[in-house]
Motif scaffolding. Structure first.
Motif, short mmCIF file in Angstrom:
data_model
loop_
_atom_site.label_atom_id
_atom_site.label_comp_id
_atom_site.label_asym_id
_atom_site.label_seq_id
_atom_site.Cartn_x
_atom_site.Cartn_y
_atom_site.Cartn_z
N LEU A 1 -1.03 -21.29 -0.77
CA LEU A 1 -0.47 -19.94 -0.82
C LEU A 1 -1.33 -19.01 -1.66
CD1 LEU A 1 1.73 -17.91 -0.18
CD2 LEU A 1 3.12 -18.89 -2.01
N ALA A 2 -1.70 -19.45 -2.86
CA ALA A 2 -2.47 -18.59 -3.77
C ALA A 2 -3.79 -18.17 -3.15
CB ALA A 2 -2.69 -19.30 -5.10
N ALA A 3 -4.46 -19.11 -2.49
CA ALA A 3 -5.78 -18.81 -1.91
C ALA A 3 -5.69 -17.94 -0.67
CB ALA A 3 -6.49 -20.12 -1.58
N SER A 4 -4.55 -17.92 -0.02
CA SER A 4 -4.43 -17.22 1.27
C SER A 4 -3.85 -15.82 1.16
CB SER A 4 -3.57 -18.05 2.21
OG SER A 4 -4.09 -19.34 2.39
N LEU A 5 -3.26 -15.48 0.02
CA LEU A 5 -2.68 -14.15 -0.14
C LEU A 5 -3.75 -13.07 -0.11
CD1 LEU A 5 0.02 -14.86 -2.88
CD2 LEU A 5 0.48 -13.91 -0.60
N PRO A 6 -3.42 -11.86 0.34
CA PRO A 6 -4.40 -10.77 0.34
C PRO A 6 -4.94 -10.49 -1.07
CG PRO A 6 -2.44 -10.17 1.60
CD PRO A 6 -2.13 -11.45 0.91
N VAL A 7 -6.16 -9.96 -1.13
CA VAL A 7 -6.81 -9.74 -2.43
C VAL A 7 -6.14 -8.62 -3.22
CG1 VAL A 7 -9.03 -10.61 -1.65
CG2 VAL A 7 -8.48 -8.18 -1.33
N GLY B 1 10.58 -11.13 -2.18
CA GLY B 1 9.47 -12.04 -2.42
C GLY B 1 8.18 -11.50 -1.82
N TYR B 2 8.26 -10.96 -0.62
CA TYR B 2 7.10 -10.34 0.03
C TYR B 2 6.53 -9.22 -0.85
CZ TYR B 2 4.42 -7.78 3.62
OH TYR B 2 3.43 -7.14 4.32
N ARG B 3 7.42 -8.39 -1.38
CA ARG B 3 6.99 -7.21 -2.15
C ARG B 3 6.60 -7.53 -3.59
NH1 ARG B 3 11.58 -3.02 -3.53
NH2 ARG B 3 11.80 -4.50 -5.27
N ASP B 4 7.41 -8.40 -4.27
CA ASP B 4 7.26 -8.56 -5.71
C ASP B 4 6.82 -9.95 -6.15
OD1 ASP B 4 8.17 -5.96 -5.99
OD2 ASP B 4 10.27 -6.57 -6.16
N LEU C 1 4.91 -16.15 1.95
CA LEU C 1 4.13 -16.67 3.08
C LEU C 1 3.99 -15.61 4.17
CD1 LEU C 1 5.67 -20.25 3.26
CD2 LEU C 1 3.30 -19.69 2.66
N ALA C 2 5.03 -14.81 4.37
CA ALA C 2 4.94 -13.74 5.37
C ALA C 2 3.87 -12.73 4.99
CB ALA C 2 6.30 -13.05 5.51
N ARG C 3 3.62 -12.55 3.69
CA ARG C 3 2.59 -11.59 3.27
C ARG C 3 1.19 -12.10 3.60
NH1 ARG C 3 2.99 -7.69 -2.01
NH2 ARG C 3 0.99 -6.64 -1.73
N VAL C 4 1.04 -13.41 3.74
CA VAL C 4 -0.26 -13.97 4.14
C VAL C 4 -0.59 -13.55 5.56
CG1 VAL C 4 -1.51 -16.11 4.61
CG2 VAL C 4 -0.05 -15.93 2.57
N SER C 5 0.35 -13.72 6.48
CA SER C 5 0.08 -13.45 7.89
C SER C 5 0.41 -12.02 8.31
CB SER C 5 0.86 -14.43 8.77
OG SER C 5 2.23 -14.46 8.39
#
Length: 455
Positions: free
Chosen positions: A201-207, A62-65, A277-281
Motif C-alpha cells: 500500500l505505501a509504495a503504491s499510493l500517489p506521490v 480513509g481515501y481522503r485522510d 486502496l481505492a486511492r491507489v487505483s
C-alpha cells in the motif's frame, strides 16, 4: 449477476423477517420479549452500528485522510465499552423491573412526561437524518456498481428495511441481523486481499499523499475528534439502549455489548484500508464517498464485487431498520400511548408502531433523494443526539438529585449551543478548534451543574 444476487438476498431477508414475526407480540416487537442471548444481542448491535457511515462513509474518509479515519468507527467501539460496563447493565435492571420499553419510558419515570416529549422530538429530527444517510449510500452504491438510478436505489433500500422490520420488530430484526453480520464482515474482509497491490500500500499510493496520511491521531478532517462526536451517541442512543432492553439478563448485556465493541474496534480498520486502496487505483475522485463503490466496481473480480455489494447492502439496510425501530417505537410508546391515548392497549400500540415504520421509511426515502453527503448527514444526527441526551441520561442514572428542571436545562442548552456553533456562529467548524458538539456537551453539563446549584 450483481442485481440478481442482490434481489435474491433482499427477498430472503424479507422472508426471514416475516417467518420470525409469525407469533410476534407487542413485547416481542419492542424488546424481543427480553430474551436475547449475548450472541443475538451482539449481532443486532453490530448490524445496527455498521451501516453507511461505517462502510461507505469511513472508506471515503480513509481515501481522503488516511489512517486517522479509524476513529470514525473506533469511537463507536469505545463508546460501546462504556455502554457494556457502566450504563447498559444499570439501565437494563431498571427497564426490566419497571417494564420500560423505550428510552422515553426511562426519562418519563425519572424526570416526567415533558422530558420524554422533548427526547421524542430530538429523536425524530436526528433519526430521519441517519435513515436518509443509509439510503443515500445505498442509492449511490447501486448507481455506481449496478447502474440503478440513484432514486430507485433509495427506494429499494427503504422498502426492504421497512418490510422486514414492520412485520416483527426487534425480535425479527435480531434474527435477520445475525445473517446480515456474517455476510457483511465476510464480504468486506474478502475484498482486502484481492484489492491489495503487489508492491504494498505505501509504495503504491500517489506521490501527492501528505505525510499526515499515516497519522493515527489526526489528518485532514479526521482523527480523535470523532471520539467527542460519536462516543457519547453510542452510550445513550435510544435505538441501542432499547436493544439492550431486549437482553435476557444483565450478564447478557455485558457480554453482548462488549462483543459488539470488540468487533467494532477490529472492523474500524477495514473500510479505512479499502478507502486507502481505492486511492491507489482511483487517485482523483471528485467525491471521496465514491471510493468504496468504485473499488467494488473496478478493482475486484465480478463474483467478489457482487458479494461485497451484498455485504454493503446488508450494512446499510440493517442500520436503516434500527432507525425505523427508534422512530416507530418512540411514536407508539412516547407520543401515542404517552400523550395522545394513555389507555392504548398493546394491540393498538402494535398497529401504531407498524404504521409509523411505514411513514418513517417513506420520509427517509424522500429525504435521501433530496439530500447529499453521507458523513455530513450522519454528523448532524450524532451531534444532536449527543448534545441533547447524553448528560440528561447519565444524570438520570447516577445523580439522584437531578429532576425534571435539571434535565430540561441540560437538554435545551446542549441542543441550542450545538446548533448555534454548527450553523450561526461558525458555519459548522466550531470555536477555537473545538467541534460544535463539544461545545454542546460542555454547555449541557454546565446547565445541569448550575441548575443543581440553584436548587
Amino acid at each position: 449477476m450483481t442485481l440478481t444476487l442482490l434481489f435474491v438476498y433482499a427477498a430472503a431477508l424479507i422472508a426471514l423477517g416475516w417467518w420470525s414475526s409469525r407469533t410476534a407480540t407487542a413485547s416481542d416487537f419492542f424488546v424481543a420479549g427480553r430474551r436475547l442471548s449475548p450472541a443475538l444481542l451482539a449481532g443486532t448491535l453490530i448490524a445496527a452500528n455498521i451501516g453507511a457511515g461505517s462502510t461507505v462513509g469511513a472508506a471515503g474518509l480513509g481515501y481522503r485522510d488516511g489512517l486517522a479515519a479509524w476513529w470514525w468507527v473506533g469511537s463507536a467501539g469505545l463508546g460501546s465499552i462504556v455502554l457494556a460496563l457502566v450504563v447498559g447493565p444499570r439501565i437494563w435492571r431498571i427497564a426490566a423491573s419497571e417494564d420500560h420499553r423505550t428510552l422515553g419510558d426511562f426519562l418519563k419515570a425519572r424526570f416526567g412526561p415533558e422530558v420524554r416529549a422533548l427526547m421524542a422530538a430530538l429523536l425524530w429530527f436526528g433519526s430521519l437524518a441517519i435513515l436518509a444517510a443509509q439510503l443515500i449510500a445505498l442509492g449511490g452504491l447501486l448507481q455506481t456498481v449496478a447502474g440503478v438510478p440513484r432514486a430507485w436505489g433509495c427506494v429499494i433500500g427503504g422498502v426492504v428495511a421497512t418490510l422486514y422490520f414492520a412485520t416483527g420488530g426487534l425480535l425479527s430484526s435480531a434474527r435477520v441481523n445475525a445473517v446480515q453480520v456474517c455476510v457483511l464482515v465476510g464480504g468486506l474482509l474478502l475484498a482486502l486481499p484481492f484489492a491489495w497491490p503487489a508492491a504494498g500500500l505505501a509504495a503504491s499510493l500517489p506521490v501527492d499523499v501528505p505525510g499526515s496520511y499515516w497519522s493515527a491521531l489526526a489528518s485532514g478532517g479526521s482523527g480523535i475528534v470523532y471520539l467527542a462526536l460519536l462516543g457519547p451517541s453510542f452510550i445513550v442512543s435510544p435505538g441501542l439502549v432499547q436493544k439492550v432492553y431486549g437482553a435476557r439478563d444483565a450478564r447478557a448485556v455485558r457480554i453482548g455489548v462488549l462483543l459488539n465493541a470488540v468487533v467494532l474496534l477490529a472492523f474500524a480498520a477495514v473500510p479505512v484500508l479499502l478507502g486507502m486502496l481505492a486511492r491507489v487505483s482511483h487517485p482523483v475522485l471528485d467525491n471521496h464517498e465514491l471510493a468504496l463503490p468504485m473499488l467494488l466496481r473496478d478493482d475486484l473480480p465480478p463474483w467478489l464485487g457482487a458479494l461485497a455489494l451484498t455485504a454493503l447492502f446488508s450494512a446499510e439496510v440493517s442500520t436503516a431498520d434500527t432507525v425505523l425501530f427508534m422512530l416507530s417505537t418512540s411514536v407508539a410508546r412516547d407520543l401515542y400511548a404517552g400523550h395522545l391515548r394513555p389507555a392504548a392497549t398493546q394491540d393498538e400500540q402494535l398497529r401504531v408502531v407498524r404504521a409509523a415504520a411505514v411513514i418513517a421509511g417513506a420520509l427517509g426515502v424522500g429525504i435521501a433523494i433530496w439530500a447529499g453527503s453521507i458523513v455530513r448527514t450522519m454528523g448532524l444526527f450524532y451531534s444532536v443526539l449527543s448534545a441533547g441526551l447524553f448528560v440528561a441520561v447519565i444524570a438520570g442514572l447516577f445523580v439522584p438529585r437531578a429532576g425534571r428542571r435539571h434535565a430540561l436545562a441540560a437538554m435545551l442548552a446542549g441542543v441550542a449551543t450545538t446548533t448555534t456553533a454548527m450553523h450561526a456562529a461558525t458555519a459548522g467548524v466550531g470555536l477555537v478548534g473545538l467541534a460544535p458538539v463539544v461545545w454542546g456537551l460542555l454547555a449541557s453539563t454546565a446547565a445541569l451543574v448550575i441548575a443543581l446549584l440553584v436548587g
